[in-house]
Design an enzyme around this catalytic site. Structure first.
Site, PDB file in Angstrom:
ATOM      1  N   ARG A  96       0.813  -1.372   0.139  1.00 30.69           N
ATOM      2  CA  ARG A  96      -0.158   0.122   0.050  1.00 30.69           C
ATOM      3  C   ARG A  96       0.766   1.204  -0.015  1.00 30.69           C
ATOM      4  O   ARG A  96       1.853   1.373   0.759  1.00 30.69           O
ATOM      5  CB  ARG A  96      -0.871   0.086   1.297  1.00 30.69           C
ATOM      6  CG  ARG A  96      -2.033  -0.985   1.266  1.00 30.69           C
ATOM      7  CD  ARG A  96      -3.092  -0.096   0.112  1.00 30.69           C
ATOM      8  NE  ARG A  96      -4.496  -1.040   0.049  1.00 30.69           N
ATOM      9  CZ  ARG A  96      -4.499  -2.172  -0.796  1.00 30.69           C
ATOM     10  NH1 ARG A  96      -3.499  -2.391  -1.663  1.00 30.69           N
ATOM     11  NH2 ARG A  96      -5.646  -2.806  -0.698  1.00 30.69           N
ATOM     12  N   GLU A 119      -3.479   7.796  -4.743  1.00 29.82           N
ATOM     13  CA  GLU A 119      -3.964   7.048  -5.917  1.00 29.82           C
ATOM     14  C   GLU A 119      -5.264   7.763  -6.504  1.00 29.82           C
ATOM     15  O   GLU A 119      -6.069   8.082  -5.809  1.00 29.82           O
ATOM     16  CB  GLU A 119      -3.932   5.802  -5.943  1.00 29.82           C
ATOM     17  CG  GLU A 119      -2.809   5.027  -5.709  1.00 29.82           C
ATOM     18  CD  GLU A 119      -2.920   3.656  -5.318  1.00 29.82           C
ATOM     19  OE1 GLU A 119      -4.034   2.944  -5.647  1.00 29.82           O
ATOM     20  OE2 GLU A 119      -1.851   3.117  -5.060  1.00 29.82           O
ATOM     21  N   HIS A 169      -1.201   0.543  -9.936  1.00 32.54           N
ATOM     22  CA  HIS A 169      -1.869  -0.187  -8.873  1.00 32.54           C
ATOM     23  C   HIS A 169      -2.522  -1.258  -9.832  1.00 32.54           C
ATOM     24  O   HIS A 169      -3.881  -1.712  -9.784  1.00 32.54           O
ATOM     25  CB  HIS A 169      -2.983   0.537  -8.077  1.00 32.54           C
ATOM     26  CG  HIS A 169      -3.274  -0.380  -6.841  1.00 32.54           C
ATOM     27  ND1 HIS A 169      -3.783   0.365  -5.677  1.00 32.54           N
ATOM     28  CD2 HIS A 169      -3.296  -1.763  -6.539  1.00 32.54           C
ATOM     29  CE1 HIS A 169      -4.058  -0.595  -4.793  1.00 32.54           C
ATOM     30  NE2 HIS A 169      -3.869  -1.640  -5.166  1.00 32.54           N
TER      31      HIS A 169
END
Ligand code: NAP
Length: 313
Positions: free
Chosen positions: A233, A262, A280
Site C-alpha cells: 500500500r 492514487e 496499482h
C-alpha cells in the site's frame, strides 16, 4: 424479513453481476444520480453490501443500513472498509485473499527485475536511438546473490519469496513476529531489515498500524545502493521522503505499484529514470479479476443460503 436486497457500492465483473442480478434485488448506489434518495428508500432493506476495497465502505454508509449483515468486498486489503465498526455492529466482512497471490507476486518480481536491471531505461535507450549514437547503455546491477528483505511475509509475501529463491536471492523478512514454520531469516524491526537488504520489498497491508512506517530512518538504513519495491500500500511509505531520497541519490531506485494518493503520482517520480511505475494493477489480469469477482459473489450466495462464508475477514 427484509428480502434479499443487495446494495452495490462498487460493481464487480459483468458475469458475476449478471449472476447476482438473477438471484437477488440489486440496488445500484454506484449508478445512482441521487444516492440520498436511494438510501432513504431502500436503506433499511439492505442485507448485503457489494463493494471493493478501492471503492471502499465508510462508516457513515454503514450507519444508513440498519439491517446489514454482510459486506462482500473485492480485494484482499481491508483498509478501505470500516471493518472495526462492522464488527461492533455484528456485520460480517468478506474479502478475496489467495486467488490473487500469484499475479501480485509476479508483479513484485517484475518490478524487482525491471528496477534493478533497468528494463524501462533500456527500452528507452533503444527507442531514443541512443544505442546507435552512443553504443551500449551503462551497466546495471545483478539480482542473484542479493538480499531481498520482504516486509510482510504473508500469503503474497511468501509467493514472492518462492519466486525470488529461484532467482538466487537470499530472503529475509520482517513481521510482528517470527514465523516458526519459515526458514527465512527474521528481522525484528523494519529498520533492521532495511539495513540487511539490498532490495526492500513491501507486501504490507495499509491502515493506521502501518501508515508511514517506511520513513527516513528506514530509507537511510536501506542506503544509496538499495532499492525499494512496493506492491503493498502507498500509505506505508512516507512518499515525500522517498522522492527526496531518490532525487538526492540516497537510494538507487524504486519500483512502485501503489502510491499515497492514487491515482495521483508525484511529478518528480514520473520524471525519474531510476523509478519503474505501475498503476496499482498487480492483480489486474482477466483471470484473477474473474476469480476475485467470483469469490465476492460466492460469499454473498453462501450468506443468503445460510452457509459459512468462504473467506471471512
Ligand atoms: P496477509 O496474508 O495478511 O499478509 C500480511 C503480512 O503483513 C503478514 O505476514 C503480517 O505478518 C504482516 N503485517 C501485518 N500488519 C503488520 C504490521 N502492523 N507490522 C508489520 N507487519 C505486519 O496479506 P496478503 O494477502 O499477503 O496481502 C498483503 C497486502 O498486499 C494487502 O493487505 C494489500 O494491501 C496488498 N495487496 C496489493 C495488491 C496490488 O494490486 N498492489 C494486490 C493485493 C494485495 P505478522 O502478522 O506476523 O505481523
Amino acid at each position: 424479513m427484509t428480502g434479499q436486497h443487495v446494495l452495490v457500492v462498487g460493481a464487480i465483473g459483468r458475469l458475476q453481476m449478471d449472476e447476482l442480478e438473477t438471484r437477488y434485488t440489486l440496488h445500484r448506489l454506484d449508478q445512482a444520480g441521487d444516492p440520498e434518495t436511494l438510501l432513504s428508500e431502500v436503506g433499511d432493506r439492505i442485507r448485503v453490501v457489494l463493494t471493493s476495497n478501492g471503492v471502499g465502505f465508510p462508516e457513515d454508509l454503514l450507519a444508513r443500513l440498519p439491517n446489514l449483515e454482510l459486506v462482500s468486498s473485492q480485494g484482499v486489503g481491508t483498509d478501505g472498509l470500516c471493518v472495526d465498526a462492522c464488527r461492533v455492529r455484528g456485520v460480517a466482512v468478506a474479502n478475496t485473499p489467495d486467488v490473487l497471490n500469484d499475479d501480485v507476486a509476479d508483479m513484485a518480481m517484475m518490478l524487482v527485475l525491471a528496477t534493478v536491471r533497468r528494463l524501462v531505461a533500456g527500452d528507452r535507450w533503444v527507442r531514443d536511438g541512443r544505442w546507435e549514437r552512443e553504443g551500449m547503455m551503462p551497466l546495471n546491477r545483478c539480482i542473484h546473490g542479493k538480499v531481498l528483505g520482504i516486509a510482510g511475509l504473508g500469503r503474497i509475501g511468501k509467493a514472492i519469496a518462492r519466486r525470488a529463491e529461484a532467482f538466487g536471492l537470499e530472503i529475509a523478512y520482517f513481521g510482528r513476529r517470527q514465523q516458526p514454520d519459515v526458514h527465512y531469516r527474521w528481522c525484528d524491526s523494519l529498520e533492521g531489515l532495511a539495513r540487511d537488504s539490498d532490495i526492500l520489498l513491501l507486501a504490507l497491508p495499509g491502515g493506521d498500524a502501518t501508515r508511514g512506517v517506511v520513513d527516513e530512518a528506514v530509507l537511510n538504513a536501506l542506503g544509496p545502493d538499495g532499492y525499494l519495491i512496493n506492491i503493498g500500500r502507498g500509505s506505508v511509505v512516507d512518499e515525500a521522503c522517498l522522492v527526496d531520497f531518490l532525487e538526492q541519490g540516497k537510494l538507487a531506485g524504486a519500483g512502485l505499484d501503489v502510491f499515497a494518493h492514487e491515482p495521483r503520482v508525484p511529478e518528480a517520480l514520473k520524471a525519474m529514470e531510476q523509478v519503474v511505475l505501475q498503476p496499482h494493477c498487480a492483480s489486474g489480469t482477466v483471470e484473477t479479476r474473474d476469480a476475485m469477482a467470483q469469490l465476492v459473489a460466492d460469499n454473498i450466495v453462501a450468506h443468503f443460503e445460510g452457509r459459512p462464508l468462504l473467506s471471512p475477514v
